[in-house]
Design a protein around this motif. Structure first.
Motif, PDB file in Angstrom:
ATOM      1  N   ASP A 107       0.849  -1.179   0.000  1.00  0.00           N
ATOM      2  CA  ASP A 107       0.000   0.000   0.000  1.00  0.00           C
ATOM      3  C   ASP A 107       0.893   1.239   0.000  1.00  0.00           C
ATOM      4  O   ASP A 107       2.054   1.172   0.391  1.00  0.00           O
ATOM      5  CB  ASP A 107      -0.863  -0.056   1.274  1.00  0.00           C
ATOM      6  CG  ASP A 107      -1.943   0.999   1.319  1.00  0.00           C
ATOM      7  OD1 ASP A 107      -2.224   1.599   0.268  1.00  0.00           O
ATOM      8  OD2 ASP A 107      -2.498   1.208   2.404  1.00  0.00           O
ATOM      9  N   ASP A 111      -3.218   6.824  -3.467  1.00  0.00           N
ATOM     10  CA  ASP A 111      -3.932   5.550  -3.540  1.00  0.00           C
ATOM     11  C   ASP A 111      -3.644   4.765  -4.810  1.00  0.00           C
ATOM     12  O   ASP A 111      -3.821   3.544  -4.837  1.00  0.00           O
ATOM     13  CB  ASP A 111      -5.447   5.783  -3.449  1.00  0.00           C
ATOM     14  CG  ASP A 111      -5.889   6.231  -2.070  1.00  0.00           C
ATOM     15  OD1 ASP A 111      -5.071   6.157  -1.129  1.00  0.00           O
ATOM     16  OD2 ASP A 111      -7.050   6.658  -1.933  1.00  0.00           O
ATOM     17  N   ARG A 148     -10.028  -0.334   1.751  1.00  0.00           N
ATOM     18  CA  ARG A 148      -8.957  -0.865   0.912  1.00  0.00           C
ATOM     19  C   ARG A 148      -9.079  -2.375   0.724  1.00  0.00           C
ATOM     20  O   ARG A 148      -8.832  -2.893  -0.365  1.00  0.00           O
ATOM     21  CB  ARG A 148      -7.596  -0.501   1.527  1.00  0.00           C
ATOM     22  CG  ARG A 148      -7.192   0.920   1.197  1.00  0.00           C
ATOM     23  CD  ARG A 148      -6.092   1.425   2.095  1.00  0.00           C
ATOM     24  NE  ARG A 148      -5.311   2.453   1.429  1.00  0.00           N
ATOM     25  CZ  ARG A 148      -5.783   3.632   1.061  1.00  0.00           C
ATOM     26  NH1 ARG A 148      -7.049   3.951   1.300  1.00  0.00           N
ATOM     27  NH2 ARG A 148      -5.012   4.513   0.438  1.00  0.00           N
TER      28      ARG A 148
END
Length: 307
Positions: A107, A111, A148
């Motif tokens: 991650d 984004d 997520r």
């Protein structure tokens, strides 16, 4: 592929001594202190456990096949030098899949880093639904973590929280990362419907967290020496605590400084269910493309080179 300006120095041996001070880049904090320790400690661990390793190697060959997974990496533009983040994921995920390596994505900010990784895994899942895939999310608020996981749920078999990335001070301040409590992690574990991993186990405090949460997977890591944490190597922490941690999870994963088939054998003999490799795979891809990357995987194979 867009124009690249790779930051790796392509050292003959990736041991942390050729990229000191290069962060962003391939280096780590405190002059690569823990990066260097990660690489050097596996030999010490091996020498201290030689009989246990010999017993492991006496098993039939099918029990010695190493489970190797690519470590979750992002920041391909600023840290590795790719022209575009998406280029890195497509290239490395495709190559790793072809040689049977487990696939893991990380991650990051913004984004799109996570989303590019998800897109790369989705392509693999179309042709190989049974591929071993995992995603590791940074310790945002639980609400944001759930969001997520929702993005990635159709292409991963394992989902985890990367608690050690809380120690990346700039990232923590930029996106409001949280120091996760056991209660928060248990909430996440209960929310998802697939195996749950905690990545970044490296301190006694982390062990206490594992005892309370009892995740499916404990992932020992110090972020490749790239985060502010205590001085030490993942190899020595793993060797000291693997037997204890096995009581509170189903699997133990470990990364950090794994560079040879001997390192892989050492980790497996002491109880690792999976070893993860980051920089050497990224470096091989940058230097020689998918062909060299596949060769690096074979180089780590116990069955090809022995102990």
């Amino acid at each position: 592929m867009s124009e690249n300006n790779f930051k790796c120095n392509f050292c003959k041996v990736c041991n942390g001594k050729g990229c000191i001070g290069q962060l962003p880049g391939m280096g780590g904090v405190r002059k690569n202190e823990n990066f260097i320790l990660n690489c050097s400690a596996w030999e010490n661990v091996r020498n201290n456990n030689i009989e246990r390793i010999k017993q492991f190697l006496d098993l039939e060959p099918e029990f010695r096949i190493p489970q190797i997974t690519i470590a979750p990496m992002t920041g391909a533009v600023e840290n590795i030098g790719f022209g575009q983040e998406s280029d890195f994921y497509d290239a490395i995920i495709q190559a790793m899949h072809k040689v049977g390596v487990g696939l893991s994505i990380g991650d990051g900010y913004p984004d799109e880093k996570l989303k590019f990784g998800i897109e790369a895994l989705q392509k693999i899942k179309i042709e190989a639904p049974q591929a071993e895939t995992s995603v590791f999310i940074k310790p945002y608020s639980n609400e944001r973590i759930f969001e997520r996981f929702e993005w990635a749920k159709d292409c991963v078999k394992i989902a985890g929280v990367d608690i050690d990335s809380y120690n990346i001070v700039t990232m923590r301040n930029l996106v409001k990362l949280e120091k996760k409590s056991a209660a928060q992690l248990i909430e996440i574990k209960n929310h998802i419907k697939i195996p749950f991993a905690i990545k970044g186990i490296f301190t006694q405090e982390d062990i206490e967290l594992v005892k309370e949460v009892k995740p499916d997977i404990v992932y020992i890591s110090n972020h490749g020496g790239r985060v502010e944490t205590r001085k030490g190597s993942t190899a020595e922490f793993f060797a000291s605590h693997v037997d204890e941690l096995k009581n509170y999870c189903d699997e133990i994963w470990v990364d950090g400084g794994i560079r040879s088939p001997r390192d892989v054998a050492t980790a497996m003999a002491l109880g690792a269910d999976c070893v993860l490799v980051g920089r050497p795979f990224a470096s091989a891809l940058c230097h020689g493309g998918p062909q060299e990357l596949c060769g690096k995987v074979l180089e780590l194979s116990l069955l090809k080179y022995g102990f």
